[in-house]
Structures are given as C-alpha cells and as structure tokens.
Design an enzyme around this catalytic site. Structure first.
Site, PDB file in Angstrom:
ATOM      1  N   GLY A 155      28.732  28.560  46.543  1.00 22.18           N
ATOM      2  CA  GLY A 155      27.351  29.024  46.618  1.00 22.18           C
ATOM      3  C   GLY A 155      27.247  30.507  46.327  1.00 22.18           C
ATOM      4  N   ASP A 156      28.243  31.244  46.757  1.00 23.47           N
ATOM      5  CA  ASP A 156      28.321  32.677  46.463  1.00 23.47           C
ATOM      6  C   ASP A 156      28.951  32.932  45.099  1.00 23.47           C
ATOM      7  OD1 ASP A 156      27.426  34.110  48.971  1.00 23.47           O
ATOM      8  OD2 ASP A 156      28.979  32.848  49.830  1.00 23.47           O
TER       9      ASP A 156
END
Length: 390
Positions: free
Chosen positions: A174-175
């Site tokens: 997600g990052d």
C-alpha cells in the site's frame, strides 16, 4: 553522475510511502533534502538495531528508505522555520509531502503558495485518499496506513486461502506501490517542465494505487459479474501455476503453457496426464485432481532436486527466505545487497539495493541515512545549489 544529478528535491515525508519515493530519486542521483519536523521522522527510533538502540542514531526501518539523503530539522510553526523552508523552495525542483490533505495549507505552505514562490516547481503529494485538487471525496482528511489501503483496495480479499480470513500482503505494498507510482508521476512532470517550463501538482493516493494493483480483480468482476475472492497460491485462469510442498520446503511451478505441461509430465514420468489433459481449459477444469498428482511427486523430492529436474524446461523456483537470498550469488552479482554505515554501531549493515539498472547512470544507494539536522550548515549557510552526485 546520476541520471537526476543537480535535481533538488525537498522531502517532507515520513514513515514509508514518501521516504521510499524520494529514496528512488536519491538512488538515481537527486539531491534529496529530508526536511524533518522537530524530533525527526517518526520511524527514526524504530527497530531493528545492530546492538544498542541507545547508542545507535536510528534503526533499520529509517536506514533502509532514507539512505543517501541530507537532513534539515525545521519547525513550520515558527516564522523562522517557514522562512528557512521558503528559501529552499526558491531553488528546488520538487517538493514531496505525505501529510493529510490540508496540513500544508495550515502553515500557508500549500501548493499555490509554493508555486507563487517558484512557478516551475513540481509539488507532489502521497495521501491515503488523494487531494481535493485532483478529485474531492468524503474520505480525504482521514488517516491511512498500508493495511487500510490493502483492505479498501481489494488486495486482502483476494489474498490468502479460500478457508482462511482475508490476509494482507507481507511487504507494505500500500505504501511501496503508491510511492513507486508517485515517483513515475514526478519524473513525467519533470519531462513536461523540460519541454514547457511549466510546473504542476502530482497526486498519488494509496487507495487508488491498490485498485490499480488489483487490476485483474477489476476486469474479472466486470466480465463475469462476480467478485473474485481468495484462492491461495493458484491463479484464476492458469494451471498449473501454484506452490507445491517439497520434502524440505516449497517450490513454485508455472507450467500453464502446453509445452511446459508436457515437460512437467515427462519429468514426473506421467505421460498419461499430458495425453488426458492436453489443453489449458481441460487442465483448469480438473486442477484440484491434477494439483494432487503434482503434489504427490514434489512431496517426495527436495527443492533442489525438483528445480534441477525442471530448470530449462519448466518455470520453477524454490520459495526462499532471507537466508537463501543472502546466499544467492545472483543477488550479489546484481548488487541487490548494499553495505552502509550504521552510526553508533561497530559494523556496517546491509540494505536492499536499487532494482533500476541503467548502463550510463546506474542508480545506487549513495551512502547511509542522515543524522537528524546533520546538514543544516551546508544547506542554509552555504550558497544554495544542489549537491553533486558522484
């Protein structure tokens, strides 16, 4: 000289997504100035440490994604700090931040203010749900972390086994995927500026990035009308494409092409399977039974034996842990493990190298992560110009 030599990036980010994005730019030669809040990035004290967290300047989390940057501690709540930052903006090419929407505006340092200071500036943000400038939604202003982005974006729903709960992917995709897309956006904006002289705003949202990453689930839903869910290590439309138990671990086998399937059946001494299941549709329809046939063969052999038997004719690989990765000569030949100093420790540490390879300007980690405010004198008291990259 790196490909981005003499490019000045002001990095206001912290934790993972933003620092990973600017780390990619630093590896490619950009002069990345990490502008840190009082006390520094939240992850400076995060473990692991080599030996003594009280003696070492920061832990492995900070070291890994902040290598090759310079540090300047600035308090945006103070007029002096705001002036210091604006003095840097005048000569900067890129500003990157990953605050909640509206945070920079509270300091009167939002995009419009900085653009007035430097019309050619590329201003880039990484947020959980994007910025109102590029599409306003009710979620903006909410905090987001990797697990939230993976949950909302459908990644967790399709990760794990059918009879298990939704599972997040191990690395913080997600990052990391959001950060990589943001880096692509910055480079595209720089190319546009080179042609037109025009700066612009670049915005990448974690939720958006996860939808982009789960592209397969999106088109499957549109084509079939059904929401895809978990199915372990198998593939929804290809077989065999799965992990199989070996005598000493696991291997993955990707023999979905008919040529690969025939080679696998030959190695298993099961020509009958090649005859009975000659095309992809038939193999997919009977994959539960075929999976058991393959598993019965792999379970009796070591990972090395399976790979040696199949390599060259069937795509195969062992499921490795980091011990295996550190021992793999391929990894060292590709310079994917890089040694850097660890301030306060009695030995250097290894971090992941750059996966971007270029013949003339090869990216690489350009030294350890900075100490907090380590470069104040050279950044504020010396002539303003990007540091040269060696």
């Amino acid at each position: 000289m790196g490909a981005l030599s003499r490019l000045r990036v002001l990095d206001l980010t912290q934790v993972l997504a933003g620092p990973y994005c600017t780390m990619l730019l630093a590896d490619m030669g950009a002069d990345v100035v990490k502008v840190e809040r009082p006390g520094g990035d939240l992850i400076r004290p995060n473990p692991p440490f080599v030996d003594d967290p009280d003696a070492e300047a920061y832990g492995g989390y900070f070291q890994s994604v902040n290598r090759g940057k310079r540090s300047l501690e600035i308090d945006f709540d103070s007029e002096r700090g705001r002036e210091e930052f604006l003095s840097l903006v005048t000569e900067a090419d890129v500003v990157v931040e990953n605050f909640r929407a509206g945070t920079m505006e509270r300091f009167d340092l939002g995009y419009e203010t900085l653009r007035a200071q430097n019309p050619e500036l590329i201003y880039s943000s990484i947020r959980g749900f994007g910025d109102p400038r590029t599409g306003e939604t009710h979620r903006q202003g909410q905090p987001s972390f990797d697990i939230i982005a993976q949950a909302l974006g459908g990644v967790m729903e399709i990760t794990g086994f059918e009879d298990s709960p939704p599972t997040k992917v191990g690395p913080g995709i997600g990052d990391l995927f959001t950060a990589t897309l943001n880096c692509v956006g910055i480079l595209a904006a720089l190319h546009h500026r080179d042609r037109t002289g025009e700066g612009q705003y670049v915005d990448t949202a974690m939720y958006d990035a996860m939808i982009s990453m789960t592209e397969r689930a999106i088109y499957q839903h549109s084509y079939t009308g059904a929401a895809p869910t978990r199915q372990g290590n198998s593939h929804p439309t290809l077989f065999p494409y799965d992990a199989f138990e070996a005598a000493d671990g696991y291997v993955v086998i990707a023999a979905f092409g008919t040529n690969h399937w025939k080679a696998l059946c030959e190695a298993m001494e099961r020509p009958d399977l090649a005859t009975d299941y000659p095309n992809p549709d038939r193999r997919l329809a009977h994959r539960d039974a075929l999976r058991e046939e393959i598993r019965a063969w792999t379970r009796e052999r070591s990972s090395d034996d399976i790979c040696e038997t199949l390599e060259g004719s069937v795509p195969v690989a062992p499921v490795q842990n980091t011990d295996d990765i550190f021992d793999d000569p391929h990894v060292h030949a590709r310079e994917m493990l890089v040694s850097v100093d660890q301030p306060g420790a009695d030995r250097p540490v290894d971090i992941a190298g750059s996966p971007i390879k270029m013949s003339e300007t090869p990216p690489r980690p350009r030294g350890r992560a900075p100490l907090l405010d380590e470069h104040r004198t050279e950044l504020l008291e010396e002539p303003q110009q990007p540091a040269e990259s060696d």
